[in-house]
Design a protein around this motif. Structure first.
Motif, mmCIF file in Angstrom:
data_model
loop_
_atom_site.group_PDB
_atom_site.id
_atom_site.type_symbol
_atom_site.label_atom_id
_atom_site.label_comp_id
_atom_site.label_asym_id
_atom_site.label_seq_id
_atom_site.Cartn_x
_atom_site.Cartn_y
_atom_site.Cartn_z
ATOM 1 N N LEU A 7 0.820 -1.207 0.000
ATOM 2 C CA LEU A 7 0.000 0.000 0.000
ATOM 3 C C LEU A 7 0.852 1.254 0.000
ATOM 4 O O LEU A 7 0.601 2.199 -0.746
ATOM 5 C CB LEU A 7 -0.910 -0.029 1.226
ATOM 6 C CG LEU A 7 -1.977 1.061 1.324
ATOM 7 C CD1 LEU A 7 -2.946 0.932 0.170
ATOM 8 C CD2 LEU A 7 -2.715 0.950 2.651
ATOM 9 N N ALA A 10 2.434 1.952 -3.285
ATOM 10 C CA ALA A 10 1.465 2.440 -4.258
ATOM 11 C C ALA A 10 1.112 3.895 -4.044
ATOM 12 O O ALA A 10 0.712 4.579 -4.968
ATOM 13 C CB ALA A 10 0.195 1.597 -4.195
ATOM 14 N N MET A 11 1.272 4.395 -2.805
ATOM 15 C CA MET A 11 0.698 5.697 -2.503
ATOM 16 C C MET A 11 1.656 6.650 -1.799
ATOM 17 O O MET A 11 1.241 7.655 -1.231
ATOM 18 C CB MET A 11 -0.555 5.510 -1.645
ATOM 19 C CG MET A 11 -1.582 4.611 -2.285
ATOM 20 S SD MET A 11 -3.181 4.607 -1.447
ATOM 21 C CE MET A 11 -3.719 6.278 -1.870
ATOM 22 N N THR A 174 -5.548 3.735 8.043
ATOM 23 C CA THR A 174 -5.825 2.963 6.839
ATOM 24 C C THR A 174 -7.085 2.141 7.041
ATOM 25 O O THR A 174 -7.223 1.437 8.042
ATOM 26 C CB THR A 174 -4.654 2.018 6.507
ATOM 27 O OG1 THR A 174 -3.487 2.799 6.234
ATOM 28 C CG2 THR A 174 -4.973 1.156 5.296
ATOM 29 N N CYS A 176 -9.872 -0.553 4.888
ATOM 30 C CA CYS A 176 -10.012 -1.393 3.700
ATOM 31 C C CYS A 176 -11.358 -2.095 3.743
ATOM 32 O O CYS A 176 -11.750 -2.645 4.779
ATOM 33 C CB CYS A 176 -8.884 -2.415 3.621
ATOM 34 S SG CYS A 176 -8.964 -3.456 2.122
ATOM 35 N N TYR A 190 -9.278 0.972 -0.489
ATOM 36 C CA TYR A 190 -8.477 1.517 0.605
ATOM 37 C C TYR A 190 -8.646 3.030 0.720
ATOM 38 O O TYR A 190 -8.728 3.746 -0.285
ATOM 39 C CB TYR A 190 -6.987 1.263 0.363
ATOM 40 C CG TYR A 190 -6.552 -0.175 0.386
ATOM 41 C CD1 TYR A 190 -6.090 -0.775 1.552
ATOM 42 C CD2 TYR A 190 -6.582 -0.937 -0.783
ATOM 43 C CE1 TYR A 190 -5.674 -2.097 1.563
ATOM 44 C CE2 TYR A 190 -6.168 -2.262 -0.786
ATOM 45 C CZ TYR A 190 -5.712 -2.835 0.390
ATOM 46 O OH TYR A 190 -5.303 -4.142 0.385
ATOM 47 N N MET A 203 -7.376 4.247 -2.905
ATOM 48 C CA MET A 203 -6.840 3.236 -3.816
ATOM 49 C C MET A 203 -7.812 2.067 -3.927
ATOM 50 O O MET A 203 -8.454 1.685 -2.946
ATOM 51 C CB MET A 203 -5.484 2.734 -3.320
ATOM 52 C CG MET A 203 -4.841 1.687 -4.224
ATOM 53 S SD MET A 203 -3.171 1.243 -3.689
ATOM 54 C CE MET A 203 -3.536 0.271 -2.235
ATOM 55 N N LEU A 214 -4.409 -1.749 -10.233
ATOM 56 C CA LEU A 214 -4.392 -0.806 -9.116
ATOM 57 C C LEU A 214 -4.736 0.572 -9.656
ATOM 58 O O LEU A 214 -4.124 1.043 -10.614
ATOM 59 C CB LEU A 214 -3.020 -0.804 -8.455
ATOM 60 C CG LEU A 214 -2.743 0.177 -7.319
ATOM 61 C CD1 LEU A 214 -1.685 -0.396 -6.383
ATOM 62 C CD2 LEU A 214 -2.254 1.544 -7.845
ATOM 63 N N SER A 216 -5.166 4.442 -8.082
ATOM 64 C CA SER A 216 -4.995 5.215 -6.853
ATOM 65 C C SER A 216 -4.938 6.704 -7.156
ATOM 66 O O SER A 216 -4.545 7.124 -8.250
ATOM 67 C CB SER A 216 -3.716 4.801 -6.116
ATOM 68 O OG SER A 216 -2.566 5.139 -6.869
ATOM 69 N N ASP A 218 -3.308 9.908 -5.038
ATOM 70 C CA ASP A 218 -2.506 10.310 -3.885
ATOM 71 C C ASP A 218 -2.838 11.743 -3.469
ATOM 72 O O ASP A 218 -3.251 12.562 -4.301
ATOM 73 C CB ASP A 218 -1.018 10.241 -4.222
ATOM 74 C CG ASP A 218 -0.494 8.820 -4.253
ATOM 75 O OD1 ASP A 218 -1.293 7.881 -4.024
ATOM 76 O OD2 ASP A 218 0.707 8.639 -4.506
ATOM 77 N N PRO A 229 -12.472 7.044 -1.555
ATOM 78 C CA PRO A 229 -12.429 5.638 -1.966
ATOM 79 C C PRO A 229 -13.705 5.193 -2.663
ATOM 80 O O PRO A 229 -13.656 4.444 -3.651
ATOM 81 C CB PRO A 229 -12.216 4.905 -0.642
ATOM 82 C CG PRO A 229 -11.466 5.876 0.207
ATOM 83 C CD PRO A 229 -12.046 7.212 -0.141
ATOM 84 N N GLY A 263 4.142 1.925 -7.072
ATOM 85 C CA GLY A 263 3.100 0.930 -6.927
ATOM 86 C C GLY A 263 3.541 -0.436 -7.357
ATOM 87 O O GLY A 263 4.558 -0.599 -7.974
#
Length: 263
Positions: A7, A10-11, A174, A176, A190, A203, A214, A216, A218, A229, A263
């Motif tokens: 995670l 990715a971000m 975080t 999910c 997420y 994400m 994926l 996302s 940011d 999300p 990511g």
């Protein structure tokens, strides 16, 4: 690799080094363009635009051999204006961009145009600009309230992989949730703090065919992502987004095992 590491990779990008996007239209003008695009889409349905229907010819994947045909173009999201790519200086210490033949580069550019057009259609109207990053097929930039935010759409070949474990991590702000998509597919959605506890990003991770996907958004250095999300999940649920995943799964725009920056 554990879920938190995935995670974060990715971000974890900040907007500190992003150059300003020039020639941004005023919000009112941009919203007018978006409404007209929606109207054109309602009339045009699934009709391809001239540029996206054009044949780009034959190209080679890295390591390929002569005579391997590559599809002309990804599916057209809808007839749309050209989204000028933005140039971003490479981060010191990061790998150099992959060099590909001209026809393959053109195919990837067309894929980015289709992704940009669809994001422009589906993201909230507060997003006033969507642009691909030149030479980086998984990277995009959006603008909201005059601030630039990084967006990533990674669709990489990953046969046999499964989605990471979906779990809340309160210490890292975080969350999910698992969402059910069409065709028996699921997605992990997420929301997480990135860079600072006050700046949140979004994400969605899912699979299509033999690929891991994926999407996302940011935050910027001092502002949370302008997309929640739930709004990002709405993009992933759209049938046109699924068509782009299908194309990228059947005709990859990223190499298997290739590193994806961020990511």
């Amino acid at each position: 690799m554990d879920d938190v590491t995935m995670l974060r990779r990715a971000m974890d990008r900040t907007a500190d080094e992003l150059p300003p996007l020039p020639d941004l239209a005023p919000v009112a003008v941009r919203l007018g363009h978006r409404r007209r695009a929606r109207a054109r889409f309602a009339v045009a349905g699934g009709v391809f635009g001239t540029a996206t229907a054009a044949v780009l010819g034959v190209s080679l994947f890295p390591g390929g051999s002569a005579g391997v045909a590559v599809p002309a173009a990804p599916p057209a999201a809808f007839p749309s204006a050209y989204h000028p790519p933005v140039e971003v200086r490479p981060t010191p210490g990061q790998p150099a961009p992959e060099e590909v033949p001209a026809a393959e580069a053109e195919r990837r550019d067309e894929f980015q145009q289709q992704v940009s057009a669809l994001l422009d259609e589906l993201l909230p109207v507060s997003v006033t600009e969507v642009r691909p990053v030149a030479g980086a097929v998984s990277d995009y930039r959006i603008t909201a309230g005059g601030t630039v935010f990084p967006v990533k759409l990674s669709v990489r070949p990953a046969p046999g992989e499964s989605l990471p474990v979906c779990a809340d991590v309160p210490a890292k702000r975080t969350t999910c949730e698992t969402a059910v998509l069409g065709g028996g597919r699921t997605a992990h959605v997420y929301g997480t703090a990135v860079n600072r506890a006050e700046t949140l990003g979004a994400m969605v991770v899912t699979r299509y065919g033999q690929s891991q996907a994926l999407l996302s958004v940011d935050p910027a250095a001092t502002a949370s992502a302008p997309v929640t999300p739930g709004q990002l999940l709405a993009v992933v649920r759209d049938p046109r987004f699924t068509e782009l995943l299908e194309y990228a799964d059947e005709h990859p725009v990223q190499r298997k095992g290739a590193p994806v920056l961020g990511g």
